[in-house]
Design a protein around this motif. Structure first.
Motif, PDB file in Angstrom:
ATOM      1  N   ASN A  57      -8.801  47.364 -48.122  1.00  0.00           N
ATOM      2  CA  ASN A  57      -9.044  48.280 -49.242  1.00  0.00           C
ATOM      3  C   ASN A  57      -9.817  49.519 -48.798  1.00  0.00           C
ATOM      4  N   GLU A  58      -9.422  50.087 -47.650  1.00  0.00           N
ATOM      5  CA  GLU A  58     -10.154  51.242 -47.150  1.00  0.00           C
ATOM      6  C   GLU A  58      -9.210  52.316 -46.620  1.00  0.00           C
ATOM      7  N   ILE A  59      -9.700  53.548 -46.660  1.00  0.00           N
ATOM      8  CA  ILE A  59      -8.991  54.702 -46.121  1.00  0.00           C
ATOM      9  C   ILE A  59      -9.961  55.425 -45.185  1.00  0.00           C
ATOM     10  N   ILE A  60      -9.507  55.715 -43.985  1.00  0.00           N
ATOM     11  CA  ILE A  60     -10.334  56.390 -42.988  1.00  0.00           C
ATOM     12  C   ILE A  60      -9.803  57.807 -42.818  1.00  0.00           C
ATOM     13  N   ILE A  61     -10.633  58.778 -43.160  1.00  0.00           N
ATOM     14  CA  ILE A  61     -10.244  60.187 -43.134  1.00  0.00           C
ATOM     15  C   ILE A  61     -11.051  60.889 -42.047  1.00  0.00           C
ATOM     16  N   ASN A  62     -10.363  61.329 -40.999  1.00  0.00           N
ATOM     17  CA  ASN A  62     -11.043  61.968 -39.866  1.00  0.00           C
ATOM     18  C   ASN A  62     -12.249  61.136 -39.398  1.00  0.00           C
ATOM     19  N   ASN A  63     -12.025  59.824 -39.260  1.00  0.00           N
ATOM     20  CA  ASN A  63     -13.022  58.850 -38.781  1.00  0.00           C
ATOM     21  C   ASN A  63     -14.094  58.484 -39.804  1.00  0.00           C
ATOM     22  N   ASP A  64     -14.034  59.050 -41.008  1.00  0.00           N
ATOM     23  CA  ASP A  64     -14.976  58.693 -42.072  1.00  0.00           C
ATOM     24  C   ASP A  64     -14.322  57.672 -43.007  1.00  0.00           C
ATOM     25  N   LYS A  65     -15.038  56.612 -43.321  1.00  0.00           N
ATOM     26  CA  LYS A  65     -14.472  55.487 -44.065  1.00  0.00           C
ATOM     27  C   LYS A  65     -14.833  55.562 -45.559  1.00  0.00           C
ATOM     28  N   TYR A  66     -13.812  55.372 -46.406  1.00  0.00           N
ATOM     29  CA  TYR A  66     -13.988  55.356 -47.857  1.00  0.00           C
ATOM     30  C   TYR A  66     -13.259  54.157 -48.450  1.00  0.00           C
TER      31      TYR A  66
END
Length: 453
Positions: free
Chosen positions: A250-259
């Motif tokens: 249940n996660e999305i990693i955007i430019n190495n930042d995790k949300y």
């Protein structure tokens, strides 16, 4: 004279707001109607926040706008918003609501959902600092004609100072960068992506640059994916903000930042990515964004979930007369692993008021996704229920699975909870009030299960 007209419009709209409240009428956009009748330049004459953000596109506008409002409120900003009333009357009403009788507006940021069909009118009255274009797909034939028509409306009326936040995986909307400064976001290849189209619909098959055939390296849904021209150098734009998704975590990693993802659908992953990309462009640091997005939820008018007696009900928007929106939800249902019952409330409310015999969108939509062994029952309600039944039969759905009833209010009584413990109620965007009543009646039946056992 201009000031006199402006204040006359403001006071008239304020009095209208009070009258609506006294008489218990919920028409939040109507003060905007009055304001613009008194002063056609009301929006342009009004004080505005220092930061103005717009959100437009075929699908996802309301969800993205709501996410942005929630974020800025969470970090302590005073937010002015049109709350989903995305025509110019809603824009004007948002200014009336947040402007005092002295003409002073309290707000740090103005977040406006903009109807793509009405964008020309709104762009002529509001100079946006940033504009997110979520995507561009075919929509109601009666209202939006063709996706190229909407593209040209946006292109023609965009202020050249507006910075665009565009989906690089959508080769239609991302082509707006020819006319404005832009940044792009993208989702890396997923294991669910296909090497060819599953859908009958694709709104762009030929290169807009040279006219030759486009080649998809992979397809996510419809024309969303990685694509290039078979002859020239046309291809997806290079994205500054690239996401990798792990639905299991249940996660999305955007430019190495995790949300954290807000739901397990690819559509809301794109919605979240567009929001985060804009916040990066505004130079908010990762820690602030992460904190501001805590407990973020999709508006319950778009998606909701209720569990009673181990029975789950999902309440999901599927726009009437919008074959793309319906098809993407149908595909989502097919990919869900559990047994399920599906209720369809797809009759367009506006069509019921001003009826049309144009039902071609039903044959554009991919009802074939509902021909699935895990779907145990399909209940169809509304005046066109027999049209939908015919389309389901053409799609190969077993007739024994299909129940039809002209009154949507009677749909809950047809649910057989012995066939599945997961119910999906799909409803048309302007039928929210009716769909909510149907949802509540389903929940009531869910609560009675143990009482009967």
């Amino acid at each position: 004279m201009k000031k006199i007209k402006y204040y006359a419009a403001l006071y008239s709209a304020k009095i209208t707001t009070l009258a609506l409240k006294i008489f218990g009428k919920k028409v939040p956009y109507y003060p905007g109607v009055i304001a613009q009748k008194v002063d056609k330049n009301f929006i342009m004459s009004s004080k505005k926040p220092s930061l103005i953000i717009g959100v437009t596109g075929t699908n996802g506008k309301t969800t993205v706008s709501t996410m942005l409002c929630d974020y800025f409120k969470n970090i302590g900003k005073a937010v002015v918003s049109n709350d989903g009333y995305n025509l110019d009357t809603g824009v004007a009403a948002s200014l009336v609501k947040h402007t005092n009788i002295f003409g002073k507006l309290k707000g740090d940021v103005w977040i406006l959902e903009v109807d793509e069909r009405d964008s020309g009118d709104i762009f002529s009255k509001v100079e946006f600092d940033y504009l997110i274009v979520t995507n561009l797909f075919r929509d109601s034939m009666k209202r939006n004609a063709h996706v190229e028509y909407i593209f040209n409306l946006i292109k023609k009326n965009l202020n050249k100072k507006t910075k665009l936040i565009l989906n690089a995986d959508d080769i239609i909307s991302s082509d707006l960068d020819k006319y404005n400064n832009a940044q792009y976001y993208s989702i890396s290849k997923l294991n669910t992506d296909k090497d060819k189209q599953e859908s009958k619909m694709c709104d762009i098959r030929y290169c807009p640059k040279c006219g030759n055939e486009l080649v998809f390296e992979y397809v996510r849904y419809h024309h969303i994916g990685k694509v290039k021209c078979s002859k020239c150098d046309f291809k997806n734009k290079k994205a500054k903000y690239v996401a990798n998704i792990d639905f299991n975590k249940n996660e999305i990693i955007i430019n190495n930042d995790k949300y954290d993802l807000i739901t397990n659908s690819i559509f809301n992953a794109y919605n979240l990515l567009s929001v985060v990309s804009l916040l990066y462009e505004l130079n908010y640091p990762y820690k602030d964004i992460k904190k501001g997005l805590v407990n973020l939820k999709v508006d319950t008018s778009r998606w909701d979930e209720t569990v009673v007696n181990d029975i789950k009900l999902n309440f999901i928007l599927a726009k009437g007369q919008n074959s793309i929106a319906c098809s993407t939800v149908f595909k989502y249902l097919k990919e869900e692993k559990d047994d399920k019952t599906v209720l369809l409330m797809l009759d367009d409310v506006e069509d019921n008021i001003e009826s049309t015999e144009t039902i071609s969108w039903i044959y554009d939509a991919d009802f074939e996704f509902l021909n699935d062994d895990k779907i145990k029952q399909i209940i169809v309600g509304g005046a066109r229920c027999y049209d939908y039944k015919l389309r389901l039969l053409i799609a190969g759905v077993d007739e024994s699975k299909i129940k039809v009833i002209p009154s949507e209010y009677d749909m809950p009584e047809l649910i057989d909870f012995n066939k599945s413990k997961h119910i999906y109620l799909l409803f048309e965007v302007f039928a929210l009030e009716k769909a909510t009543e149907v949802k509540n009646n389903i929940i009531k039946r869910m609560g009675e299960i143990n009482d009967k056992n």
